[in-house]
Write a protein that holds these residues in place. Structure first.
Motif, mmCIF file in Angstrom:
data_model
loop_
_atom_site.group_PDB
_atom_site.id
_atom_site.type_symbol
_atom_site.label_atom_id
_atom_site.label_comp_id
_atom_site.label_asym_id
_atom_site.label_seq_id
_atom_site.Cartn_x
_atom_site.Cartn_y
_atom_site.Cartn_z
ATOM 1 N N ARG A 55 7.153 -20.959 -26.814
ATOM 2 C CA ARG A 55 6.140 -20.746 -28.027
ATOM 3 C C ARG A 55 5.080 -19.565 -27.867
ATOM 4 N N ALA A 58 6.801 -16.313 -28.752
ATOM 5 C CA ALA A 58 7.446 -16.326 -30.224
ATOM 6 C C ALA A 58 5.842 -15.911 -30.703
ATOM 7 N N ARG A 62 5.246 -12.412 -32.808
ATOM 8 C CA ARG A 62 4.893 -12.184 -34.339
ATOM 9 C C ARG A 62 3.633 -11.271 -34.147
ATOM 10 N N ASP A 81 11.893 -10.184 -35.557
ATOM 11 C CA ASP A 81 13.296 -10.088 -35.354
ATOM 12 C C ASP A 81 13.801 -8.951 -36.072
#
Length: 84
Positions: A55, A58, A62, A81
């Motif tokens: 987490r 990720a 971002r 991505d």
């Protein structure tokens, strides 16, 4: 939550997983847990650590993909991505 009724890691928020990981560490550090239980706790702790790290990775991805507008100021985000 009592033992045997642990919430599946995939259903936990980051904060819940982090608290559960802290509980595992506390229990292991206490030295009062039998060996077999310690092994099971360690395995759960490792799974919780992996979930928290995924987490965090990720979230970092971002943040790194924040889109800048023509004035150089952040104007939004793009999926991490997506081709930059």
């Amino acid at each position: 939550m009592t033992e045997g009724q642990e919430k599946p890691i995939g259903e936990m928020s980051f904060e819940e997983a982090l608290r559960a990981l802290e509980d595992v560490v506390r229990n292991l550090e206490s030295g009062e847990v039998p060996l077999d239980d310690s092994i099971a706790l360690y395995e759960r702790g490792e799974e919780l650590r992996k979930a928290c790290q995924a987490r965090l990775d990720a979230a970092q991805a971002r943040i790194e993909k924040i889109v800048q507008g023509p004035d150089g100021k952040p104007s939004g985000t793009a999926p991490f991505d997506a081709e930059g």
